[in-house]
Design a protein around this motif. Structure first.
Motif, PDB file in Angstrom:
ATOM      1  N   THR A  55       0.826  -1.221   0.000  1.00 56.83           N
ATOM      2  CA  THR A  55       0.000   0.000   0.000  1.00 56.83           C
ATOM      3  C   THR A  55       0.854   1.261   0.000  1.00 56.83           C
ATOM      4  OG1 THR A  55      -0.156   0.098   2.415  1.00 56.83           O
ATOM      5  CG2 THR A  55      -1.827  -1.193   1.258  1.00 56.83           C
ATOM      6  N   SER A  56       2.155   1.086   0.190  1.00 58.23           N
ATOM      7  CA  SER A  56       3.033   2.262   0.128  1.00 58.23           C
ATOM      8  C   SER A  56       3.057   2.854  -1.283  1.00 58.23           C
ATOM      9  CB  SER A  56       4.446   1.893   0.574  1.00 58.23           C
ATOM     10  OG  SER A  56       5.010   0.953  -0.308  1.00 58.23           O
ATOM     11  N   ASN A  57       2.570   2.077  -2.238  1.00 56.88           N
ATOM     12  CA  ASN A  57       2.473   2.603  -3.610  1.00 56.88           C
ATOM     13  C   ASN A  57       1.353   3.633  -3.750  1.00 56.88           C
ATOM     14  OD1 ASN A  57       4.369   0.902  -5.435  1.00 56.88           O
ATOM     15  ND2 ASN A  57       3.370  -0.625  -4.126  1.00 56.88           N
ATOM     16  N   TRP A  58       0.499   3.669  -2.756  1.00 58.31           N
ATOM     17  CA  TRP A  58      -0.645   4.584  -2.861  1.00 58.31           C
ATOM     18  C   TRP A  58      -0.217   5.994  -2.454  1.00 58.31           C
ATOM     19  CZ3 TRP A  58      -4.638   1.076   0.134  1.00 58.31           C
ATOM     20  CH2 TRP A  58      -4.924  -0.047  -0.656  1.00 58.31           C
ATOM     21  N   THR A  59       0.420   6.646  -3.341  1.00 60.80           N
ATOM     22  CA  THR A  59       0.818   8.038  -3.106  1.00 60.80           C
ATOM     23  C   THR A  59      -0.416   8.920  -3.195  1.00 60.80           C
ATOM     24  OG1 THR A  59       1.210   8.394  -5.450  1.00 60.80           O
ATOM     25  CG2 THR A  59       3.073   7.575  -4.133  1.00 60.80           C
ATOM     26  N   ASP A  60      -0.250  10.135  -2.789  1.00 60.88           N
ATOM     27  CA  ASP A  60      -1.376  11.065  -2.883  1.00 60.88           C
ATOM     28  C   ASP A  60      -1.827  11.223  -4.321  1.00 60.88           C
ATOM     29  OD1 ASP A  60      -1.355  11.420  -0.172  1.00 60.88           O
ATOM     30  OD2 ASP A  60      -0.167  13.263  -0.225  1.00 60.88           O
ATOM     31  N   GLU A  61      -0.868  11.211  -5.228  1.00 54.10           N
ATOM     32  CA  GLU A  61      -1.221  11.339  -6.646  1.00 54.10           C
ATOM     33  C   GLU A  61      -2.068  10.147  -7.096  1.00 54.10           C
ATOM     34  OE1 GLU A  61       1.768  11.763  -5.392  1.00 54.10           O
ATOM     35  OE2 GLU A  61       2.117  13.898  -5.735  1.00 54.10           O
ATOM     36  N   ILE A  62      -1.694   8.987  -6.646  1.00 54.77           N
ATOM     37  CA  ILE A  62      -2.461   7.788  -7.018  1.00 54.77           C
ATOM     38  C   ILE A  62      -3.859   7.852  -6.426  1.00 54.77           C
ATOM     39  CG2 ILE A  62      -2.641   5.302  -6.564  1.00 54.77           C
ATOM     40  CD1 ILE A  62      -0.734   5.884  -8.814  1.00 54.77           C
ATOM     41  N   LYS A  63      -3.945   8.235  -5.158  1.00 55.97           N
ATOM     42  CA  LYS A  63      -5.258   8.305  -4.512  1.00 55.97           C
ATOM     43  C   LYS A  63      -6.157   9.319  -5.224  1.00 55.97           C
ATOM     44  CE  LYS A  63      -3.600   6.983   0.087  1.00 55.97           C
ATOM     45  NZ  LYS A  63      -3.331   7.432   1.464  1.00 55.97           N
ATOM     46  N   THR A  64      -5.583  10.458  -5.579  1.00 55.42           N
ATOM     47  CA  THR A  64      -6.356  11.478  -6.278  1.00 55.42           C
ATOM     48  C   THR A  64      -6.828  10.953  -7.639  1.00 55.42           C
ATOM     49  OG1 THR A  64      -5.117  13.238  -5.177  1.00 55.42           O
ATOM     50  CG2 THR A  64      -6.264  13.815  -7.225  1.00 55.42           C
ATOM     51  N   ALA A  65      -5.929  10.316  -8.343  1.00 54.44           N
ATOM     52  CA  ALA A  65      -6.283   9.788  -9.666  1.00 54.44           C
ATOM     53  C   ALA A  65      -7.370   8.727  -9.544  1.00 54.44           C
ATOM     54  CB  ALA A  65      -5.047   9.195 -10.339  1.00 54.44           C
ATOM     55  N   TYR A  66      -7.272   7.882  -8.543  1.00 53.91           N
ATOM     56  CA  TYR A  66      -8.279   6.833  -8.372  1.00 53.91           C
ATOM     57  C   TYR A  66      -9.634   7.434  -7.994  1.00 53.91           C
ATOM     58  CZ  TYR A  66     -10.634   2.634  -6.753  1.00 53.91           C
ATOM     59  OH  TYR A  66     -11.546   1.615  -6.596  1.00 53.91           O
ATOM     60  N   THR A  67      -9.603   8.426  -7.107  1.00 58.25           N
ATOM     61  CA  THR A  67     -10.857   9.075  -6.711  1.00 58.25           C
ATOM     62  C   THR A  67     -11.520   9.732  -7.911  1.00 58.25           C
ATOM     63  OG1 THR A  67      -9.995   9.474  -4.490  1.00 58.25           O
ATOM     64  CG2 THR A  67     -11.878  10.814  -5.180  1.00 58.25           C
ATOM     65  N   THR A  68     -10.726  10.397  -8.700  1.00 59.85           N
ATOM     66  CA  THR A  68     -11.265  11.043  -9.904  1.00 59.85           C
ATOM     67  C   THR A  68     -11.885   9.995 -10.830  1.00 59.85           C
ATOM     68  OG1 THR A  68      -9.592  12.768  -9.751  1.00 59.85           O
ATOM     69  CG2 THR A  68     -10.677  12.471 -11.895  1.00 59.85           C
ATOM     70  N   TYR A  69     -11.178   8.890 -10.952  1.00 62.15           N
ATOM     71  CA  TYR A  69     -11.656   7.797 -11.807  1.00 62.15           C
ATOM     72  C   TYR A  69     -12.978   7.240 -11.286  1.00 62.15           C
ATOM     73  CZ  TYR A  69     -11.780   3.021 -13.667  1.00 62.15           C
ATOM     74  OH  TYR A  69     -12.163   1.845 -14.243  1.00 62.15           O
ATOM     75  N   MET A  70     -13.040   7.034  -9.981  1.00 62.49           N
ATOM     76  CA  MET A  70     -14.260   6.450  -9.404  1.00 62.49           C
ATOM     77  C   MET A  70     -15.442   7.412  -9.509  1.00 62.49           C
ATOM     78  SD  MET A  70     -13.882   3.368  -8.374  1.00 62.49           S
ATOM     79  CE  MET A  70     -15.265   3.157  -7.273  1.00 62.49           C
ATOM     80  N   ASP A  71     -15.138   8.686  -9.405  1.00 63.09           N
ATOM     81  CA  ASP A  71     -16.243   9.660  -9.485  1.00 63.09           C
ATOM     82  C   ASP A  71     -16.920   9.634 -10.854  1.00 63.09           C
ATOM     83  OD1 ASP A  71     -15.834  10.431  -6.923  1.00 63.09           O
ATOM     84  OD2 ASP A  71     -14.647  12.209  -7.405  1.00 63.09           O
ATOM     85  N   LYS A  72     -16.174   9.159 -11.845  1.00 65.61           N
ATOM     86  CA  LYS A  72     -16.749   9.096 -13.181  1.00 65.61           C
ATOM     87  C   LYS A  72     -17.633   7.867 -13.381  1.00 65.61           C
ATOM     88  CE  LYS A  72     -12.951  11.635 -15.342  1.00 65.61           C
ATOM     89  NZ  LYS A  72     -11.802  11.549 -16.288  1.00 65.61           N
ATOM     90  N   ILE A  73     -17.490   6.920 -12.467  1.00 62.14           N
ATOM     91  CA  ILE A  73     -18.281   5.695 -12.577  1.00 62.14           C
ATOM     92  C   ILE A  73     -19.635   5.924 -11.917  1.00 62.14           C
ATOM     93  CG2 ILE A  73     -18.462   3.277 -11.907  1.00 62.14           C
ATOM     94  CD1 ILE A  73     -15.429   3.146 -11.924  1.00 62.14           C
ATOM     95  N   GLU A  74     -20.652   5.707 -12.651  1.00 63.46           N
ATOM     96  CA  GLU A  74     -21.992   5.948 -12.106  1.00 63.46           C
ATOM     97  C   GLU A  74     -22.618   4.672 -11.593  1.00 63.46           C
ATOM     98  OE1 GLU A  74     -23.998   7.699 -15.362  1.00 63.46           O
ATOM     99  OE2 GLU A  74     -23.219   9.701 -14.943  1.00 63.46           O
TER     100      GLU A  74
END
Lengths: 90, 355
Positions: free
Chosen positions: A71-90
């Motif tokens: 989980t150390s791979n989950w940088t803030d950039e990764i978390k932000t990108a994933y959140t943005t991605y999930m927000d697009k999923i309806e």
């Protein structure tokens, strides 16, 4: 009869570093002979709080550490990108 | 009567021609005009006195010369008789095709009755044959390598094929290997199969049968296994993975959601195709959708979606659509018509491609 969970393999999936984990659920008879091996999987996403999921796998501390370290791979950039991605999923 | 029995066919007593030797009281070594193997094969007379082999004379130059211990005086009268092969000396005679009989009853011999060929006859029959650059073990004879002996091949060995039903059971690990070329296992009998057997504990197991019926059917006793970590193949006709198992779905929604009961997830992965079966009774108030966020494998659907189906159960039975986009482990669940979900009793499934 005893049951033991062991980490079999772990994969970090690009691009969002989603961690997919495969565990073996090993059942042994009273003589210690393996009678059954089943596969149990869990997936850890960058926005997850992993504690409950991790504990539910009933792994050894060493196996848990492998996942925690991943989980150390989950940088803030990764978390932000994933959140943005999930927000697009309806 | 000079001789009783078979006459001598090879080897003779011969007086050596030593006429070229000059005895002068100082020279001790003289030519024999022949070659002998030991001093005892010579009968040497020096002025009428028989000389003692090894004491009065010895051999020199590989048996082609004689050396006296005392130089013969000038004008000495010396003659030398060679006692040759007939009484055990070196055999240097031409048998000219005749047999060299070796045993007492005369049925074991060496002979060269065929030109450029040596035959070994044992007990009245030729067993082995030597010819130019060749040795033959003749029909009816056996070449046996005794225990502790070794037969080594540093050249080319041909014709050593062994009938497979002659191979006996060994008592150690064995390897069938080639340094080049294929290994072909070919069951050539009519209606024959190829079986791979082993032992589990003390139980014989036929793990694999290649059944030649219908052009070849691969039949395993207990299934086909794949490595725990997939070794991905790019071959269009290659099955490189299979896995089946369970997972516990994690749920989210546009409203607060929790699991009431019956949360389950199962999956089967065949090659790069994953089918997920899931369901739960969820606590949520008028959600627009549910997300199951932890599908066991991430999707690989470039520029597309995978779509499955679901249903509410126990009450309305409304159909749901399940879908999944690229690089995702999240399965979205909505009512077929996009209306709000009134019943949180769900079953669903979706099949999607992964890596």
């Amino acid at each position: 009869m005893t049951t033991e969970n062991k980490l079999n393999n772990i994969k970090i999936n690009e691009p969002y570093k989603i961690i997919t984990v495969a565990c073996d659920v090993i059942t042994k008879d009273d003589g210690g002979v393996i009678t059954k091996v089943e596969r149990l999987r869990e997936t850890f996403c960058p926005t997850d709080v992993i504690t409950n999921k991790l504990n539910a796998l009933n792994l050894s501390d060493d196996d848990k550490k492998v996942i925690t370290d991943a989980t150390s791979n989950w940088t803030d950039e990764i978390k932000t990108a994933y959140t943005t991605y999930m927000d697009k999923i309806e | 009567m000079a001789y009783i029995g078979k006459s001598i066919e090879s080897g003779t007593f011969s007086v050596l021609d030593t006429s070229g030797n000059t005895y002068n009281g100082s020279n001790t070594t003289f030519n024999l005009g022949s070659q002998v193997g030991s001093p005892a094969q010579l009968l040497v007379s020096h002025d009428g006195v028989i000389q003692k082999p090894g004491t009065d004379y010895s051999l020199a130059s590989g048996g082609t010369q004689i050396t006296f211990s005392t130089a013969p005086a000038s004008g000495a009268s010396i003659f030398i008789v060679e006692i040759s092969g007939a009484v055990g000396g070196p055999l240097d005679s031409d048998l000219n095709g005749s047999e060299l009989i070796l045993d007492a009853d005369g049925d074991t011999s060496l002979h060269a009755s065929t030109d450029d060929q040596i035959d070994i006859k044992i007990a009245g029959a030729d067993d082995f044959k030597f010819s130019a650059n060749a040795m033959n073990v003749l029909s009816g004879s056996t070449l046996t390598i005794d225990s502790g002996a070794t037969i080594a091949n540093s050249g080319t060995a041909t014709g050593f094929g062994v009938a497979l039903d002659d191979v006996s059971t060994g008592d150690a690990a064995s390897t069938l290997a080639t340094s080049a070329g294929n290994i072909t296992i070919d069951a050539q009998g009519g209606d024959t199969d190829i079986l791979f057997k082993g032992t589990d504990g003390s139980t014989d197991i036929t793990a694999l049968t290649i059944d030649m019926s219908d052009g070849g059917i691969l039949q395993t006793r207990a299934g086909v296994g794949f490595p725990a970590t997939q070794v991905t193949s790019t071959g269009a006709n290659v099955l490189d993975d299979y896995e089946e198992g369970t997972f516990t779905p994690t749920w989210s929604s546009d409203v607060s959601v929790s699991v009431a009961s019956g949360n389950y997830g199962r999956y089967t992965k065949i090659g790069n195709q994953v089918t997920v079966y899931f369901g739960a009774v969820l606590n949520a108030t008028s959600p627009s959708y549910y997300h199951m966020t932890n599908a066991p494998f991430q999707s690989n659907i470039p520029s597309g979606n995978s779509v499955g189906s679901g249903r509410e159960y126990g009450h309305t039975g409304h159909m749901h659509v399940t879908y999944m986009s690229d690089n995702s482990t999240t399965v979205s669940i909505r009512r077929y018509d996009g209306s709000g979900i009134s019943n949180a009793y769900l079953h669903g499934q979706i099949t999607y491609p992964t890596d």
